[in-house]
Structures are given as structure tokens and as C-alpha cells.
Design an enzyme around this catalytic site. Structure first.
Site: not given
Ligand code: AMP
Length: 237
Positions: A32, A107, A147, A180, A191
Site C-alpha cells: 500500500k 477505519r 524478509r 525482524r 494483524r
């Protein structure tokens, strides 16, 4: 500012349209932020992130910031009236008159209704259009759990999509790559759940109004950008 390479070859017709308010939706990791930058470059419009505005208020110790501080620290939603008021103030600035990209707002359904009503009172303002970037759960999982970064030079890799030449070592300085702590499947699931719960009613709201499109986010960045531009052009057509 020059156009980002991704949009240079894109249909010039979309440059002539007035973009108006664009709500970009997408789960964490769909790209995004990258797409928002493309839209900003193309039309020279700002991104309005209520998260950023709230953090700014909190850091400057404004009355709104003091009220929001505790709520944000708990990861809960700041009451609609406070957020709406803050957005109303931001929309008075002239850089928003041709359009803006909404990030993290609306939201809730209450915020969406308020925003639609507010925009309806502004002469010649265009209504909100919503564009969702869709990436399959499998692909998101690869993007996030694959990642890696080099703790020394900051280079970024993905062991599935953009691997280093030697397993788990930085191409530039040979340092073992790091991961991470929140780039795990468990965190992604949590999430995604929160995202789905919060945004589903907002998606349904704009879909029901015929002002919603979904773009396939599993293509190269340039192609996703072209898809988003085309969706904006169709929804504004
Ligand atoms: P974000 O950076 O968008 O994740 O937002 C950080 C925090 O700011 C959230 O956890 C909420 O506490 C608050 N926040 C941001 N946007 C909104 C919104 N539209 N409505 C309510 N609270 C928000």
C-alpha cells in the site's frame, strides 16, 4: 517532482482527471505504501494518514494528543469524533483541493458515514472512491516470513523472492542476515484478523455505493500501479 518510473509509461489520460479522495485499502504487506507514493507522484496530491496525524498531536502535547495518547498506547481505536474533527481540520488545507490519499481512515463505518457527509457539504468536492490491493495469504506469508535485512549495511532481501547469492549472507559485506521479530506467521495472522475485522464494513459500504474496486497486488510494482490508476480512472469516469 518527476513522475515515478512506474507511472511514466502509463495511460496519459489518467493525468487529466481530477483524482479526488482515494481510500487505499490492503492488509499489512500488500504494498500500500509503495502504491500511495506512485499516486502522490502522479497527481501531486498528499497522503493523509490519521496514524501520523495522531502521533504528531501526541508528540506536540496538543489537547487532542493528550486525549488520544493512552488509547493509542493500548492499540485501541481513538473515538470517531476526535479523529473526524482532526480530519476536518486537515481537509481545510488547500493542498487537498484536487484530491488526497486516505491511509488508515476511515477505519469504522461511523467514520465512513461522517466523511461522506462532510465531503457532501464541500462545493464541487468529489466523493470518496476506495481501492483495495489484494494479495493471497500464501504470497503475504512468503513476503513477510522471507524478509531479511543486513544489520550492517541495511540491504533488504527475501529468501523466496529476492534471495542473496549465498544463503542467509549479505551480498555486499557477507554479514549474516537478520529477521525482524514480528515477521512471523503468528503475528501476520493476528494483524490480518484485526485488519479484516476493522475494514470489512468499510469495504462493504463503498462496494454498496459502487465506488469500490479491487486490484491484483501479486504483479510487479509497475503493473499494480497501472492497475490502480486504471481503477481510479474507471471509478471517476
Ligand atoms: P496506524 O499508524 O494507522 O496504525 O495508527 C496508529 C494508532 O492510531 C492506532 O492504533 C489507533 O490507536 C490510532 N488511529 C489511527 N487511525 C485511526 C482511525 N481512523 N480511527 C481511530 N483510531 C485511529
Amino acid at each position: 517532482m518527476g513522475l515515478a518510473p512506474a507511472v511514466q509509461g502509463d495511460n496519459a489520460a489518467s493525468l487529466r482527471i481530477k483524482p479526488g479522495p482515494i481510500l487505499l485499502l490492503g492488509a499489512p504487506g500488500v504494498g500500500k505504501g509503495t502504491q500511495a507514493k506512485e499516486l502522490m507522484a502522479r497527481w501531486g496530491i498528499p497522503q493523509i494518514s490519521t496514524g501520523d496525524l495522531l502521533r504528531d498531536n501526541r508528540d506536540h502535547g496538543t489537547a487532542l494528543g493528550l486525549e488520544a495518547k493512552q488509547i493509542m498506547a493500548q492499540g485501541k481505536l481513538v473515538p470517531d469524533e476526535l479523529v473526524n474533527q482532526m480530519v476536518a481540520e486537515r481537509l481545510k488545507l488547500p493542498d487537498t483541493f484536487d484530491g488526497y490519499i486516505l491511509d488508515g481512515y476511515p477505519r469504522t463505518l461511523g467514520q465512513a458515514h461522517w466523511l461522506d457527509g462532510h465531503i457532501g457539504t464541500v462545493p464541487r468536492a468529489l466523493p470518496v472512491i476506495a481501492i483495495s490491493i489484494r494479495v493471497s495469504y500464501t504470497q503475504l506469508l512468503r513476503r513477510i516470513t522471507g524478509r531479511r535485512n543486513c544489520p550492517v549495511c541495511g540491504s533488504i532481501y527475501n529468501i523466496y523472492l529476492q534471495p542473496p547469492k549465498v544463503d542467509e549472507l549479505c551480498d555486499l559485506d557477507g554479514t549474516p542476515l537478520a529477521r525482524r521479530s514480528d515477521d512471523t506467521e503468528e503475528v501476520l495472522e493476528e494483524r490480518m484478523r484485526t485488519y479484516g475485522l476493522l475494514t470489512a464494513p468499510v469495504v462493504e459500504h463503498y462496494r454498496a455505493l459502487g465506488r469500490f474496486e479491487e486490484v491484483d497486488g501479486e504483479q510487479p510494482v509497475n503493473e499494480v500501479a497501472a492497475g490502480v490508476m486504471a481503477a481510479v480512472a474507471r471509478l471517476r469516469g
